[in-house]
Write a protein that holds these residues in place. Structure first.
Motif, PDB file in Angstrom:
ATOM      1  N   ALA A  89       0.817  -1.214   0.000  1.00  0.00           N
ATOM      2  CA  ALA A  89       0.000   0.000   0.000  1.00  0.00           C
ATOM      3  C   ALA A  89       0.853   1.267   0.000  1.00  0.00           C
ATOM      4  N   VAL A  90       2.113   1.166   0.447  1.00  0.00           N
ATOM      5  CA  VAL A  90       2.980   2.351   0.507  1.00  0.00           C
ATOM      6  C   VAL A  90       4.202   2.173  -0.397  1.00  0.00           C
ATOM      7  N   SER A  91       4.109   1.272  -1.360  1.00  0.00           N
ATOM      8  CA  SER A  91       5.268   0.955  -2.196  1.00  0.00           C
ATOM      9  C   SER A  91       5.695   2.112  -3.102  1.00  0.00           C
ATOM     10  N   GLU A  92       4.787   3.050  -3.375  1.00  0.00           N
ATOM     11  CA  GLU A  92       5.130   4.187  -4.232  1.00  0.00           C
ATOM     12  C   GLU A  92       5.531   5.417  -3.428  1.00  0.00           C
ATOM     13  N   ASP A  93       5.472   5.324  -2.108  1.00  0.00           N
ATOM     14  CA  ASP A  93       5.858   6.433  -1.235  1.00  0.00           C
ATOM     15  C   ASP A  93       7.285   6.235  -0.732  1.00  0.00           C
ATOM     16  N   GLU A  94       7.860   7.306  -0.210  1.00  0.00           N
ATOM     17  CA  GLU A  94       9.185   7.191   0.398  1.00  0.00           C
ATOM     18  C   GLU A  94       9.057   6.599   1.801  1.00  0.00           C
ATOM     19  N   ALA A  95       9.929   5.642   2.111  1.00  0.00           N
ATOM     20  CA  ALA A  95       9.849   4.970   3.407  1.00  0.00           C
ATOM     21  C   ALA A  95      11.230   4.555   3.879  1.00  0.00           C
ATOM     22  N   MET A  96      11.413   4.537   5.183  1.00  0.00           N
ATOM     23  CA  MET A  96      12.619   3.999   5.807  1.00  0.00           C
ATOM     24  C   MET A  96      12.261   2.659   6.436  1.00  0.00           C
ATOM     25  N   VAL A  97      13.055   1.635   6.139  1.00  0.00           N
ATOM     26  CA  VAL A  97      12.773   0.276   6.603  1.00  0.00           C
ATOM     27  C   VAL A  97      13.787  -0.102   7.670  1.00  0.00           C
ATOM     28  N   LEU A  98      13.302  -0.371   8.881  1.00  0.00           N
ATOM     29  CA  LEU A  98      14.156  -0.768   9.998  1.00  0.00           C
ATOM     30  C   LEU A  98      14.046  -2.274  10.184  1.00  0.00           C
ATOM     31  N   VAL A  99      15.178  -2.985  10.139  1.00  0.00           N
ATOM     32  CA  VAL A  99      15.166  -4.449  10.154  1.00  0.00           C
ATOM     33  C   VAL A  99      16.079  -4.972  11.260  1.00  0.00           C
ATOM     34  N   ASN A 100      15.638  -6.014  11.963  1.00  0.00           N
ATOM     35  CA  ASN A 100      16.525  -6.695  12.907  1.00  0.00           C
ATOM     36  C   ASN A 100      17.537  -7.526  12.131  1.00  0.00           C
ATOM     37  N   HIS A 101      18.712  -7.738  12.736  1.00  0.00           N
ATOM     38  CA  HIS A 101      19.818  -8.350  11.986  1.00  0.00           C
ATOM     39  C   HIS A 101      20.347  -9.580  12.724  1.00  0.00           C
ATOM     40  N   GLN A 102      20.198 -10.744  12.069  1.00  0.00           N
ATOM     41  CA  GLN A 102      20.647 -11.991  12.695  1.00  0.00           C
ATOM     42  C   GLN A 102      21.766 -12.685  11.924  1.00  0.00           C
ATOM     43  N   ALA A 103      21.750 -12.573  10.596  1.00  0.00           N
ATOM     44  CA  ALA A 103      22.738 -13.277   9.785  1.00  0.00           C
ATOM     45  C   ALA A 103      22.784 -12.659   8.400  1.00  0.00           C
ATOM     46  N   THR A 104      23.754 -13.100   7.586  1.00  0.00           N
ATOM     47  CA  THR A 104      23.892 -12.599   6.219  1.00  0.00           C
ATOM     48  C   THR A 104      22.669 -12.921   5.368  1.00  0.00           C
ATOM     49  N   GLY A 105      21.923 -13.956   5.745  1.00  0.00           N
ATOM     50  CA  GLY A 105      20.732 -14.323   4.997  1.00  0.00           C
ATOM     51  C   GLY A 105      19.596 -13.318   5.119  1.00  0.00           C
ATOM     52  N   ASP A 106      19.683 -12.386   6.090  1.00  0.00           N
ATOM     53  CA  ASP A 106      18.637 -11.363   6.228  1.00  0.00           C
ATOM     54  C   ASP A 106      18.502 -10.546   4.945  1.00  0.00           C
ATOM     55  N   VAL A 107      19.642 -10.181   4.363  1.00  0.00           N
ATOM     56  CA  VAL A 107      19.626  -9.383   3.141  1.00  0.00           C
ATOM     57  C   VAL A 107      18.997 -10.177   2.000  1.00  0.00           C
ATOM     58  N   CYS A 108      19.354 -11.460   1.903  1.00  0.00           N
ATOM     59  CA  CYS A 108      18.779 -12.317   0.856  1.00  0.00           C
ATOM     60  C   CYS A 108      17.267 -12.451   1.027  1.00  0.00           C
ATOM     61  N   THR A 109      16.831 -12.578   2.274  1.00  0.00           N
ATOM     62  CA  THR A 109      15.397 -12.676   2.554  1.00  0.00           C
ATOM     63  C   THR A 109      14.669 -11.422   2.078  1.00  0.00           C
ATOM     64  N   LEU A 110      15.243 -10.252   2.364  1.00  0.00           N
ATOM     65  CA  LEU A 110      14.622  -9.006   1.915  1.00  0.00           C
ATOM     66  C   LEU A 110      14.632  -8.901   0.398  1.00  0.00           C
ATOM     67  N   MET A 111      15.720  -9.347  -0.230  1.00  0.00           N
ATOM     68  CA  MET A 111      15.777  -9.345  -1.690  1.00  0.00           C
ATOM     69  C   MET A 111      14.640 -10.169  -2.284  1.00  0.00           C
ATOM     70  N   MET A 112      14.275 -11.240  -1.576  1.00  0.00           N
ATOM     71  CA  MET A 112      13.194 -12.095  -2.045  1.00  0.00           C
ATOM     72  C   MET A 112      11.829 -11.469  -1.780  1.00  0.00           C
ATOM     73  N   CYS A 113      11.560 -11.105  -0.533  1.00  0.00           N
ATOM     74  CA  CYS A 113      10.188 -10.733  -0.190  1.00  0.00           C
ATOM     75  C   CYS A 113       9.795  -9.345  -0.697  1.00  0.00           C
ATOM     76  N   LEU A 114      10.760  -8.529  -1.124  1.00  0.00           N
ATOM     77  CA  LEU A 114      10.415  -7.228  -1.681  1.00  0.00           C
ATOM     78  C   LEU A 114      10.259  -7.256  -3.195  1.00  0.00           C
ATOM     79  N   GLN A 115      10.509  -8.406  -3.819  1.00  0.00           N
ATOM     80  CA  GLN A 115      10.422  -8.495  -5.274  1.00  0.00           C
ATOM     81  C   GLN A 115       9.020  -8.189  -5.801  1.00  0.00           C
TER      82      GLN A 115
END
Length: 370
Positions: A89-115
């Motif tokens: 619903a806010v994909s066309e607006d400017e947003a800051m995304v705050l993410v918890n960090h556990q491992a290098t796979g966090d970035v890969c997960t975001l690459m997937m779920c934001l596609q």
């Protein structure tokens, strides 16, 4: 302990699969990343004549590269289920995304779920540790305009000044929409003990599943990107803002990643696929930026509260296997995130065809010149 034939066969199959996946990943990188760079070199005249179109094309290529990374996990059975607010619903607006960090796979997960979140991936900016600059993907992130931040107290003040300058120079001139950062400043396993000691010393909550966030980068982003009508502060990068007619940063998306049994997926697992298929769970909560304070003490308390909420979310998840329902509701709704295999095959094919094209072109030029 004796190893049965069945176990030996299973181990052999796992090793063979990991080897084949690694070979494919190497080949994928060898064709996709150089092709991305070469396409953008050829398009430099367009950058001068029509910068907006140039960065549009760069964003599309960037999204395809991230989709290739996502495909490695997707085809290994590492899928994502999403909870909480619908960020489309806010994909066309400017947003800051705050993410918890556990491992290098966090970035890969975001690459997937934001596609599947519209234009988000091609218009996003990442804040990541400076060490990633020296990885195979570093050249891509440098060209795209991501910011590499150096951790440590000795570098902190200088890095925040550099971040502010970077945002003013690149964020709106390249039509960026979302900016992603990990406020904890490092992996959970590395920072937990220090964070807990700090919490005990300062009478703050004891956290096990997250660590206390750091203020610096979050505050710089808010002060630089939030439009003046939202907080009464002078605009940053005013010339660029008038040109792009940006409304400024409008949302903060608090994103919480939870792994099955609290066992994070790292980049090696993502690439080699030796772990059994697993579902990673991602929870979103959207805050209007007008509700986020800018004063250091108030913002620190606000950030701490977000990570205390993350702790509660993760505690509930690890106890029940699901995130709790939103306040005032009796049931939490989850959404299974999906990717199109046909689309993934198409962009992988495009990468290999591009690699072949560039190879043939350079061979032709070599023979013409020599």
């Amino acid at each position: 302990m004796a190893v049965t034939v069945e176990k030996a066969q299973k181990l052999g199959y796992t090793c063979l699969k990991a080897l084949l996946r690694f070979a494919f990943m190497v080949a994928n990188n060898l064709v996709a990343i150089p092709s991305y760079v070469l396409y953008l070199i050829v398009l430099q005249p367009l950058r001068i004549l029509d910068s907006k179109s140039f960065w549009y094309i760069e964003g599309v290529l960037f999204k395809w590269l991230l989709a290739m990374v996502a495909s490695w996990g997707w085809w290994a059975g590492y899928t994502v289920v999403e909870w909480g607010d619908d960020v489309k619903a806010v994909s066309e607006d400017e947003a800051m995304v705050l993410v918890n960090h556990q491992a290098t796979g966090d970035v890969c997960t975001l690459m997937m779920c934001l596609q599947d979140k519209g234009t988000v991936v091609r218009q996003m900016m990442w804040l990541m540790d400076h060490i990633f600059k020296y990885t195979n993907f570093g050249i891509v992130s440098l060209i795209h305009g991501d910011f590499f931040i150096r951790q440590g107290r000795a570098h902190r003040d200088q890095q925040l000044v550099l971040l502010k300058d970077h945002l003013e120079k690149y964020y709106r001139s390249r039509n960026r929409k979302w900016i992603v950062l990990f406020p904890e400043g490092g992996f959970l396993r590395k920072r937990r003990e220090t964070s807990q000691a700090f919490a005990k010393k300062n009478n703050l909550p004891f956290l096990k599943h997250v660590t206390l966030p750091r203020l610096g980068a979050t505050q710089v982003i808010l002060k630089t990107l939030v439009a003046p009508q939202e907080n009464g502060t002078p605009p940053a990068g005013d010339g660029v803002r008038r040109e792009s007619k940006s409304k400024g940063l409008q949302w903060v998306i608090d994103t919480t990643i939870a792994y099955p049994k609290g066992e994070p997926i790292d980049i090696q697992t993502w690439i080699l696929g030796y772990r059994q298929p697993a579902v990673t769970h991602v929870h979103y909560r959207i805050f209007p930026v007008k509700d986020v304070p800018l004063e250091p003490e108030a913002l620190t308390n606000w950030l701490y509260q977000r990570f205390i909420e993350k702790e509660n979310l993760l505690t509930h998840f690890y106890e029940t296997g699901a995130f709790p329902p939103p306040q005032g509701q009796t049931k939490a709704i989850s959404r299974e995130m999906t990717l199109s295999n046909l689309w993934l095959v198409a962009i992988q094919s495009f990468a290999f065809l591009s690699g072949g094209m560039w190879y043939c072109l350079f061979q032709y030029l070599y023979h013409c010149l020599f």
